[in-house]
Design a protein around this motif. Sequence first.
Motif, PDB file in Angstrom:
ATOM      1  N   GLU A 100     -35.467  28.060 -88.681  1.00  0.00           N
ATOM      2  CA  GLU A 100     -34.869  26.672 -88.466  1.00  0.00           C
ATOM      3  C   GLU A 100     -34.696  27.606 -86.280  1.00  0.00           C
ATOM      4  O   GLU A 100     -34.542  28.705 -86.587  1.00  0.00           O
ATOM      5  CB  GLU A 100     -33.822  26.836 -88.846  1.00  0.00           C
ATOM      6  CG  GLU A 100     -33.001  25.156 -87.692  1.00  0.00           C
ATOM      7  CD  GLU A 100     -31.534  25.620 -88.998  1.00  0.00           C
ATOM      8  OE1 GLU A 100     -30.872  24.071 -88.289  1.00  0.00           O
ATOM      9  OE2 GLU A 100     -30.927  26.089 -89.525  1.00  0.00           O
ATOM     10  N   VAL A 101     -35.436  26.951 -85.841  1.00  0.00           N
ATOM     11  CA  VAL A 101     -35.572  27.157 -84.428  1.00  0.00           C
ATOM     12  C   VAL A 101     -35.232  25.817 -83.518  1.00  0.00           C
ATOM     13  O   VAL A 101     -35.040  24.733 -83.563  1.00  0.00           O
ATOM     14  CB  VAL A 101     -36.975  26.931 -83.552  1.00  0.00           C
ATOM     15  CG1 VAL A 101     -37.433  27.049 -82.680  1.00  0.00           C
ATOM     16  CG2 VAL A 101     -38.166  27.547 -84.633  1.00  0.00           C
ATOM     17  N   LEU A 102     -33.982  26.511 -82.594  1.00  0.00           N
ATOM     18  CA  LEU A 102     -32.816  25.579 -82.007  1.00  0.00           C
ATOM     19  C   LEU A 102     -33.394  26.110 -81.122  1.00  0.00           C
ATOM     20  O   LEU A 102     -34.347  26.168 -80.462  1.00  0.00           O
ATOM     21  CB  LEU A 102     -31.489  26.093 -82.638  1.00  0.00           C
ATOM     22  CG  LEU A 102     -31.174  26.247 -83.276  1.00  0.00           C
ATOM     23  CD1 LEU A 102     -29.591  26.638 -83.699  1.00  0.00           C
ATOM     24  CD2 LEU A 102     -31.024  24.344 -84.420  1.00  0.00           C
ATOM     25  N   LYS A 103     -32.484  24.938 -79.544  1.00  0.00           N
ATOM     26  CA  LYS A 103     -33.039  25.261 -78.290  1.00  0.00           C
ATOM     27  C   LYS A 103     -33.399  26.645 -77.766  1.00  0.00           C
ATOM     28  O   LYS A 103     -34.404  26.236 -77.760  1.00  0.00           O
ATOM     29  CB  LYS A 103     -32.252  24.528 -77.308  1.00  0.00           C
ATOM     30  CG  LYS A 103     -31.867  22.886 -78.194  1.00  0.00           C
ATOM     31  CD  LYS A 103     -31.057  22.202 -77.054  1.00  0.00           C
ATOM     32  CE  LYS A 103     -30.500  20.968 -77.410  1.00  0.00           C
ATOM     33  NZ  LYS A 103     -30.056  20.427 -76.460  1.00  0.00           N
ATOM     34  N   ASN A 104     -31.991  27.303 -78.019  1.00  0.00           N
ATOM     35  CA  ASN A 104     -32.617  28.645 -77.687  1.00  0.00           C
ATOM     36  C   ASN A 104     -32.051  30.137 -78.200  1.00  0.00           C
ATOM     37  O   ASN A 104     -32.516  31.322 -78.114  1.00  0.00           O
ATOM     38  CB  ASN A 104     -31.208  28.734 -76.460  1.00  0.00           C
ATOM     39  CG  ASN A 104     -31.022  27.996 -75.171  1.00  0.00           C
ATOM     40  OD1 ASN A 104     -32.545  28.499 -74.108  1.00  0.00           O
ATOM     41  ND2 ASN A 104     -30.639  27.172 -74.808  1.00  0.00           N
ATOM     42  N   TYR A 105     -32.012  29.495 -79.938  1.00  0.00           N
ATOM     43  CA  TYR A 105     -31.418  30.288 -80.659  1.00  0.00           C
ATOM     44  C   TYR A 105     -32.334  30.298 -81.823  1.00  0.00           C
ATOM     45  O   TYR A 105     -32.939  29.093 -81.930  1.00  0.00           O
ATOM     46  CB  TYR A 105     -30.170  30.572 -81.092  1.00  0.00           C
ATOM     47  CG  TYR A 105     -29.652  31.296 -79.905  1.00  0.00           C
ATOM     48  CD1 TYR A 105     -29.336  32.084 -79.672  1.00  0.00           C
ATOM     49  CD2 TYR A 105     -28.665  30.324 -79.146  1.00  0.00           C
ATOM     50  CE1 TYR A 105     -28.414  32.458 -78.880  1.00  0.00           C
ATOM     51  CE2 TYR A 105     -27.758  30.082 -78.112  1.00  0.00           C
ATOM     52  CZ  TYR A 105     -27.937  31.554 -77.414  1.00  0.00           C
ATOM     53  OH  TYR A 105     -27.346  31.774 -76.814  1.00  0.00           O
ATOM     54  N   SER A 106     -33.154  31.204 -83.028  1.00  0.00           N
ATOM     55  CA  SER A 106     -33.321  30.788 -84.425  1.00  0.00           C
ATOM     56  C   SER A 106     -33.631  31.514 -85.536  1.00  0.00           C
ATOM     57  O   SER A 106     -31.935  32.287 -84.952  1.00  0.00           O
ATOM     58  CB  SER A 106     -34.506  31.065 -84.318  1.00  0.00           C
ATOM     59  OG  SER A 106     -35.692  30.443 -82.707  1.00  0.00           O
ATOM     60  N   PHE A 107     -33.033  30.406 -86.581  1.00  0.00           N
ATOM     61  CA  PHE A 107     -32.457  31.259 -87.776  1.00  0.00           C
ATOM     62  C   PHE A 107     -33.458  31.913 -89.039  1.00  0.00           C
ATOM     63  O   PHE A 107     -34.398  30.740 -88.818  1.00  0.00           O
ATOM     64  CB  PHE A 107     -31.235  30.735 -88.147  1.00  0.00           C
ATOM     65  CG  PHE A 107     -30.182  30.527 -86.835  1.00  0.00           C
ATOM     66  CD1 PHE A 107     -29.490  31.923 -87.491  1.00  0.00           C
ATOM     67  CD2 PHE A 107     -30.127  29.220 -86.521  1.00  0.00           C
ATOM     68  CE1 PHE A 107     -27.648  31.562 -86.332  1.00  0.00           C
ATOM     69  CE2 PHE A 107     -29.241  29.474 -85.636  1.00  0.00           C
ATOM     70  CZ  PHE A 107     -27.845  30.277 -86.066  1.00  0.00           C
TER      71      PHE A 107
END
Length: 557
Positions: free
Chosen positions: A492-499
């Motif tokens: 999961e890629v978000l704006k400034n972070y990912s998981f």
Amino acid sequence: MRIENVNLNDNIQRALDEMGFEEGTQIQKEAIPVILEGKDIIGQSNTGTGKTAAFGIPILEKIDIDIRFPQALVLLPTRELAVQVANEFRKIGKYMDGVKTVTVYGGADIRDQIKKLKAGAQIIVGTPGRVIDLIDRRVIKLGELKITVLDEADEMLKMGFREDIELILSKVDHTTQTLLFSATIPKDMTKLIKKFQNNPVNISVLREGITAKEVKQSYFLVKHSDKIEALTRIIETYTPKLTLVFCNTKRAVDELYDTLTVKGYNCDKIHGDIKQSQRIDTLNRFNNGLVDILIATDVAARGLDIKEVEAVINFEVPIKEDYYVHRIGRTGRAGREGSSFTLASAKEIKKIENIEKYTKKSIRKRSVPTVDKVNEVKQDKFIRGIVDVIEKGDLGENRELAVKLIEKGYDIETLIAAMIKKLVKFDKSDDRDLNDLIPERRKSLRKGQRNLGRTVRFHVSVGKNQGIRPGDILGAVAGECNIPGTDIGEIEVLKNYSFFNVAEEHRDRIVNGMQGSQIKGKDVIVELSKEKKSKKSREKYYDNDKKNNRKKQFRKK
């Protein structure tokens, strides 16, 4: 090595002679003359066909030792392959004074790599992410580049390196020779070929069956906790003279060696942390029959001189299909029949299926021998041994000892039973059925979905705003930590972070392997996720965490 219509440099020929090359493989015979002519090629060949030498030899022929800048760049998907290929270059170029090869990859101290590059290197072998980083730092300069090699190209694309490869190739502002080696040619690769290659020559040397016909392959489905007991039963039942046992990690090798030694097995071990001199001594003892069982990591499957192995046992299913091919290729040589046994837990069954697809051969499922079967084999072996001694005669002083025992007044049956008890160890301590009954095919899964079992979740300190895509994370983690991409779950890629989620068995490998790592040339922190909240909550949590850290730093100032 002799190749028709090719006169090799005397220094290269000398090294090849020392390495034992007599005649070139098919890929070498077809590729080397074409590469020496300066043409681009697309080389399709299976693992183990000698493709490293197929491009390594002509590259070394073309190197100008007076130019201390990169003239050849070889890109590979993992650090292990990069190290292996670089070592092959060094072996072939052993007597070429002035030729220097440097290996660059993530997860290692970049300062040391920069120091080596600044000292001057004509050949660079590395992974895409670290190469981009060093180009951006102006440490790798491409002005003198003559040849670019994309090795294991299909693997690099699977691991999400397509954009990185395109970026590297686009930074070369002059015409170079491009060599592409790949077992398959997927659609994404045809785009690369059209964009970056000039009328490439297609060379295809693919075999229908990758593994040796002389190797009888089988696997056993067992729980991970039962693998050691299963391994000992297999060894006792099939009693191979020389057995090579493979583990995926150095730690697993050490632990298995300690366990088997305590159980009384005549074994030894080799892996990357053992000194070269000690490894050579161990291999000599194994080859001469002084050691029955050699426990090793995959370093033993590539390039080491191991002869006449009767059985290869995969204590752990290898992380890559081609590793399996190299492992079992240590037996069944020179027309002799060999056997390979693989211990697979339920979580590893998918890997067995992938190996079958890769090798185009089915692997027979067998049952772990029972304790009764093991003891039956021991009895037969003992009886054959006694009969053999009797038939050879020359019992001499042993007859006198036998008479003394009889004089003690015991009957013959009791005496023989006592001697057997003294000489042969029969085991009844663990007579469980070790065959796992967990279903092998998880039909409930959606097509293409991987059941990872228990997973852990990691947080990555970069996201969309830093130009990161799911494929970048997949490629970096799989490449840096040397784990299969199929063991990495949802990303999961978000704006400034990912998981990302990953099979729990790889937790420590990722924690250690991603320290000081980079993704697309950006320094990243990869750590176990702190929160399991909604997407918005997670984004807010980590943004606040970042702000709080800044406030703390401001207060300190």
